[in-house]
Motif scaffolding. Structure first.
Motif, PDB file in Angstrom:
ATOM      1  N   THR A  71      55.870 -33.922 -71.163  1.00 15.68           N
ATOM      2  CA  THR A  71      55.390 -33.629 -72.511  1.00 15.68           C
ATOM      3  C   THR A  71      53.866 -33.552 -72.560  1.00 15.68           C
ATOM      4  O   THR A  71      53.308 -32.636 -73.152  1.00 15.68           O
ATOM      5  CB  THR A  71      55.880 -34.723 -73.474  1.00 15.68           C
ATOM      6  OG1 THR A  71      57.286 -34.776 -73.390  1.00 15.68           O
ATOM      7  CG2 THR A  71      55.465 -34.433 -74.879  1.00 15.68           C
ATOM      8  N   THR A  72      53.225 -34.528 -71.909  1.00 20.26           N
ATOM      9  CA  THR A  72      51.756 -34.549 -71.993  1.00 20.26           C
ATOM     10  C   THR A  72      51.135 -33.407 -71.198  1.00 20.26           C
ATOM     11  O   THR A  72      49.972 -33.088 -71.408  1.00 20.26           O
ATOM     12  CB  THR A  72      51.161 -35.887 -71.505  1.00 20.26           C
ATOM     13  OG1 THR A  72      51.794 -36.240 -70.288  1.00 20.26           O
ATOM     14  CG2 THR A  72      51.359 -36.984 -72.515  1.00 20.26           C
ATOM     15  N   ILE A  73      51.906 -32.797 -70.285  1.00 20.17           N
ATOM     16  CA  ILE A  73      51.355 -31.603 -69.640  1.00 20.17           C
ATOM     17  C   ILE A  73      51.628 -30.373 -70.503  1.00 20.17           C
ATOM     18  O   ILE A  73      50.728 -29.610 -70.811  1.00 20.17           O
ATOM     19  CB  ILE A  73      51.970 -31.365 -68.239  1.00 20.17           C
ATOM     20  CG1 ILE A  73      51.752 -32.579 -67.346  1.00 20.17           C
ATOM     21  CG2 ILE A  73      51.353 -30.135 -67.593  1.00 20.17           C
ATOM     22  CD1 ILE A  73      52.577 -32.541 -66.078  1.00 20.17           C
ATOM     23  N   THR A  74      52.890 -30.210 -70.915  1.00 15.19           N
ATOM     24  CA  THR A  74      53.262 -28.946 -71.550  1.00 15.19           C
ATOM     25  C   THR A  74      52.641 -28.760 -72.932  1.00 15.19           C
ATOM     26  O   THR A  74      52.153 -27.682 -73.235  1.00 15.19           O
ATOM     27  CB  THR A  74      54.792 -28.813 -71.683  1.00 15.19           C
ATOM     28  OG1 THR A  74      55.284 -29.941 -72.393  1.00 15.19           O
ATOM     29  CG2 THR A  74      55.461 -28.725 -70.340  1.00 15.19           C
ATOM     30  N   VAL A  75      52.652 -29.811 -73.757  1.00 15.22           N
ATOM     31  CA  VAL A  75      52.219 -29.610 -75.148  1.00 15.22           C
ATOM     32  C   VAL A  75      50.733 -29.232 -75.246  1.00 15.22           C
ATOM     33  O   VAL A  75      50.412 -28.199 -75.829  1.00 15.22           O
ATOM     34  CB  VAL A  75      52.566 -30.835 -76.026  1.00 15.22           C
ATOM     35  CG1 VAL A  75      52.061 -30.638 -77.438  1.00 15.22           C
ATOM     36  CG2 VAL A  75      54.066 -31.057 -76.030  1.00 15.22           C
ATOM     37  N   PRO A  76      49.813 -30.024 -74.655  1.00 15.98           N
ATOM     38  CA  PRO A  76      48.397 -29.626 -74.797  1.00 15.98           C
ATOM     39  C   PRO A  76      48.105 -28.260 -74.182  1.00 15.98           C
ATOM     40  O   PRO A  76      47.377 -27.465 -74.780  1.00 15.98           O
ATOM     41  CB  PRO A  76      47.632 -30.720 -74.040  1.00 15.98           C
ATOM     42  CG  PRO A  76      48.565 -31.857 -73.940  1.00 15.98           C
ATOM     43  CD  PRO A  76      49.939 -31.289 -73.913  1.00 15.98           C
ATOM     44  N   VAL A  77      48.708 -27.972 -73.010  1.00 12.78           N
ATOM     45  CA  VAL A  77      48.420 -26.682 -72.375  1.00 12.78           C
ATOM     46  C   VAL A  77      48.960 -25.534 -73.231  1.00 12.78           C
ATOM     47  O   VAL A  77      48.254 -24.557 -73.501  1.00 12.78           O
ATOM     48  CB  VAL A  77      48.994 -26.621 -70.939  1.00 12.78           C
ATOM     49  CG1 VAL A  77      48.784 -25.244 -70.345  1.00 12.78           C
ATOM     50  CG2 VAL A  77      48.350 -27.678 -70.069  1.00 12.78           C
ATOM     51  N   ALA A  78      50.212 -25.662 -73.674  1.00 10.44           N
ATOM     52  CA  ALA A  78      50.798 -24.578 -74.472  1.00 10.44           C
ATOM     53  C   ALA A  78      50.025 -24.390 -75.779  1.00 10.44           C
ATOM     54  O   ALA A  78      49.767 -23.261 -76.198  1.00 10.44           O
ATOM     55  CB  ALA A  78      52.272 -24.859 -74.760  1.00 10.44           C
ATOM     56  N   VAL A  79      49.639 -25.503 -76.414  1.00 10.95           N
ATOM     57  CA  VAL A  79      48.922 -25.384 -77.688  1.00 10.95           C
ATOM     58  C   VAL A  79      47.519 -24.807 -77.461  1.00 10.95           C
ATOM     59  O   VAL A  79      47.100 -23.871 -78.152  1.00 10.95           O
ATOM     60  CB  VAL A  79      48.861 -26.743 -78.421  1.00 10.95           C
ATOM     61  CG1 VAL A  79      47.951 -26.669 -79.626  1.00 10.95           C
ATOM     62  CG2 VAL A  79      50.259 -27.171 -78.841  1.00 10.95           C
ATOM     63  N   GLY A  80      46.804 -25.335 -76.447  1.00 10.66           N
ATOM     64  CA  GLY A  80      45.465 -24.821 -76.170  1.00 10.66           C
ATOM     65  C   GLY A  80      45.477 -23.347 -75.825  1.00 10.66           C
ATOM     66  O   GLY A  80      44.747 -22.538 -76.409  1.00 10.66           O
ATOM     67  N   MET A 171      51.106 -19.110 -80.062  1.00 14.79           N
ATOM     68  CA  MET A 171      50.178 -18.009 -80.326  1.00 14.79           C
ATOM     69  C   MET A 171      50.530 -17.307 -81.636  1.00 14.79           C
ATOM     70  O   MET A 171      49.668 -17.134 -82.502  1.00 14.79           O
ATOM     71  CB  MET A 171      50.256 -17.029 -79.135  1.00 14.79           C
ATOM     72  CG  MET A 171      49.263 -15.911 -79.170  1.00 14.79           C
ATOM     73  SD  MET A 171      49.876 -14.466 -80.012  1.00 14.79           S
ATOM     74  CE  MET A 171      50.797 -13.688 -78.709  1.00 14.79           C
ATOM     75  N   LEU A 172      51.803 -16.934 -81.805  1.00 14.82           N
ATOM     76  CA  LEU A 172      52.194 -16.181 -83.001  1.00 14.82           C
ATOM     77  C   LEU A 172      52.050 -17.024 -84.264  1.00 14.82           C
ATOM     78  O   LEU A 172      51.599 -16.527 -85.303  1.00 14.82           O
ATOM     79  CB  LEU A 172      53.633 -15.681 -82.857  1.00 14.82           C
ATOM     80  CG  LEU A 172      53.824 -14.621 -81.770  1.00 14.82           C
ATOM     81  CD1 LEU A 172      55.286 -14.435 -81.455  1.00 14.82           C
ATOM     82  CD2 LEU A 172      53.192 -13.309 -82.203  1.00 14.82           C
ATOM     83  N   ALA A 173      52.404 -18.326 -84.171  1.00 13.10           N
ATOM     84  CA  ALA A 173      52.290 -19.180 -85.351  1.00 13.10           C
ATOM     85  C   ALA A 173      50.828 -19.383 -85.736  1.00 13.10           C
ATOM     86  O   ALA A 173      50.468 -19.265 -86.905  1.00 13.10           O
ATOM     87  CB  ALA A 173      52.970 -20.520 -85.083  1.00 13.10           C
ATOM     88  N   VAL A 174      49.990 -19.675 -84.736  1.00 14.60           N
ATOM     89  CA  VAL A 174      48.568 -19.873 -85.040  1.00 14.60           C
ATOM     90  C   VAL A 174      47.957 -18.567 -85.540  1.00 14.60           C
ATOM     91  O   VAL A 174      47.136 -18.573 -86.469  1.00 14.60           O
ATOM     92  CB  VAL A 174      47.816 -20.414 -83.803  1.00 14.60           C
ATOM     93  CG1 VAL A 174      46.323 -20.477 -84.070  1.00 14.60           C
ATOM     94  CG2 VAL A 174      48.339 -21.784 -83.434  1.00 14.60           C
TER      95      VAL A 174
END
Lengths: 297, 282
Positions: A71-80, A171-174
């Motif tokens: 989780t701590t890898i995927t969430v920040p990377v995907a969001v950033g 990306m699409l949501a932001v």
């Protein structure tokens, strides 16, 4: 409640209660019992034995840790990455904006199983990625067993899949968050001499902040459910390195391949997983997600 | 003027390069589905000797690949997936619309009920699947399409309900009130007046439910492991087993399974983010 209104919700309510209340009661009863269908004829009551097993089961604690690591890898990377892509993909200089966005929908529309199989082929030891690496003079890697000599790094390979599939969603949501900021606000700021970067930094992104927070929390909660790609890519291996809590529950309660295979114990682990997910939902998401305002506001 | 042209060129080029690079893994799978056996594991994005053999085997004949295993043709599993997804989609979009209407207009169950439905979307399915296996066994629905149709609403219903809440908001209240005064019951108002006006939203909700049912893997893996009700997602695992990977047929099956959902997702593109964020992002 009026009878007519009750009639509208009754069918759905019955179905959902059947699908949630029954499992909940079952789990609460089962977590005090011990039952391994391969050995026992019937479940037997064992009191708090499963809790003791859990406290002394390093595999379970490892599974929880690895779930949160993923989780701590995927969430920040995907969001950033998603925010970055949203910024460039909402640029007014981009030609073919609509088409490019439809294309970026592809990863998230593919079933996760197919994403898993697709990347399993790509990461295969004698597969295309290693062939490509060799053709440009780099050493091939055993991606699914021990990339760069450390089996622990397989976690990153799994993270890549999840990030690949869900970054376009962020990306699409932001992007729609950014576009909901009225353009006259942005234009007024640039007329006042603000550069494109500072308009973005001081106006657009702060106004899209809540959207970004909600998306990040949704990703966080969803990433506690990652299962399909682990099943397809590593099956929890090598060893138990990629066995996250959901996958450990699967091994303990369904395939009965874990050392502690037991349906009662799996029930306890399930209750723990549910408690973690529900706590996260209540403590984080529900604070931003004002149901009252969204529905009746 | 000159600066704008350069910016347009640079940014468009950069974005399109990013997009193509991003989709390369999927493009490679499409390419592989057209490759003959000798080219299977190669990184090329364009097959040297393109062939339809993989599709022919997956769709029509099935295949036997020595020690690497055998696979049946896809037809029956495609049928299973279609039946389950269409039934789930019809049931949950209609139930979702009814519930959404009761919540929106009559505050049925208050915010607690709406919150509860929302939280169902967040539940890790693996945690409650063992009891559901027991439940479907008790009802005689284990390993049947009916069992899957019974359980899938757990996944699809929160999405359709929350999407319909948004869709029904745009239906004007006035006609409903007039019909109420004419003596229509809540139910009559709902299906004679509200539903026809929200038919577009209902279709979108149905597509959402279809997308989620189609992609579901864990539930059928555990509730329908036999051939009788096995959907495509579980069937796809046939092509990659302990003996190795059947690259060409696997890629072809992957493309066949992905195309319908990619098309449907593109059709509801405008609403996709709203649905996936439960109405939070419009």
């Amino acid at each position: 409640m009026r009878r007519g209104v009750l009639a509208l919700i009754l069918p759905a309510l019955t179905l959902l209660l059947l699908l949630t209340i029954y499992p909940t009661i079952y789990l609460y009863m089962m977590m005090f019992q011990s039952f391994n269908p391969l050995i026992d004829f019937a479940p037997k009551f064992t009191g708090l034995d499963n809790f003791v097993t859990f406290a002394n089961d390093p595999e379970a604690w490892y599974a929880i840790g690895i779930m949160f690591l993923l989780t701590t890898i995927t969430v920040p990377v995907a969001v950033g990455l998603g925010i970055l892509l949203a910024i460039i993909f909402t640029s007014r200089y981009l030609q073919g904006k609509i088409l490019i966005r439809s294309l970026m929908l592809i990863p998230m529309s593919i079933p996760a199983v197919i994403v898993g199989l697709n990347w399993k082929m790509i990461f295969f030891t004698y597969g295309p990625l290693n062939a490509f690496l060799q053709s440009i003079g780099l050493p091939p890697q055993p991606w699914l067993s021990a990339p760069l000599g450390d089996p622990f790094k397989v976690i990153f390979v799994l993270a890549i899949l999840d990030i690949w599939q869900w970054t376009p969603f962020v990306m699409l949501a932001v992007a729609s968050g950014i576009e909901s900021v009225p353009s006259d606000i942005r234009e007024a700021a640039s007329l006042d001499g603000a550069s494109g970067w500072s308009v973005l930094r001081h106006i657009t992104l702060p106004m899209a902040k809540t959207v970004i927070m909600v998306i990040a929390l949704l990703r966080l909660i969803d990433s506690l459910r990652i299962f399909d790609i682990i099943y397809m890519l590593t099956f929890g291996g090598p060893g138990n390195i990629t066995t996250t809590l959901p996958f450990y529950i699967y091994k303990v309660g369904f395939t009965l391949t874990a050392a502690k295979a037991n349906i009662g114990y799996a029930a306890l682990l399930s209750v723990i997983l549910l408690a973690m997910a529900i706590t996260l939902v209540l403590m984080t998401l529900m604070r931003l997600f004002k149901v009252e305002r969204i529905i009746w506001g | 003027m000159k600066k704008t042209h350069i910016l347009t060129l640079v940014i468009s080029l950069a974005c399109w390069l990013v997009c193509i690079a991003y989709l390369t893994p999927f493009l490679w799978m499409i390419a592989t589905s057209f490759k003959p056996i000798g080219e299977w594991a190669t990184p090329e994005l364009i097959p040297k000797e393109p062939t339809f053999k993989n599709y022919y085997e997956v769709l029509i004949t099935g295949g036997i690949y020595g020690v690497r295993g055998h696979f049946p043709p896809i037809g029956r599993y495609l049928m299973n997936s279609l039946i389950v997804s269409i039934c789930t989609s019809l049931i949950t979009s209609i139930l979702g619309a009814m519930t959404a209407y009761a919540i929106l207009r009559y505050r049925a169950g208050g915010s607690m009920f709406a919150n509860w439905i929302l939280s169902l979307r967040m539940i890790p399915a693996v945690a409650i699947l063992y009891p559901l296996v027991v439940l479907t066994r008790t009802l005689g629905l284990y390993n049947t399409l009916g069992g899957l149709i019974l359980v899938y609403p757990l996944v699809t219903f929160p999405i359709t309900t929350w999407f319909m809440i948004g869709a029904l908001k745009s239906v004007p209240k006035e006609t409903e009130e007039a019909a109420m005064l004419d003596g229509c019951s809540e139910w009559q108002v709902f299906y004679k007046i509200v539903l026809p006006q929200a038919s577009g939203g209902l279709a979108t909700a149905a597509i959402f439910a279809f997308l989620f049912s189609w992609a579901e893997f864990l539930i059928p893996l555990l509730l329908a492991p036999g051939e009788a009700a096995m959907p495509l997602t579980v069937f796809a695992a046939y092509f990659s087993n302990q003996y190795g990977i059947l690259w060409g047929p696997l890629a072809a099956a992957g493309v066949i399974i992905s195309i319908p959902v990619i098309t449907l997702a593109a059709a509801i593109q405008k609403y996709l983010i709203r649905g996936l964020t439960m109405g939070f992002v419009r």
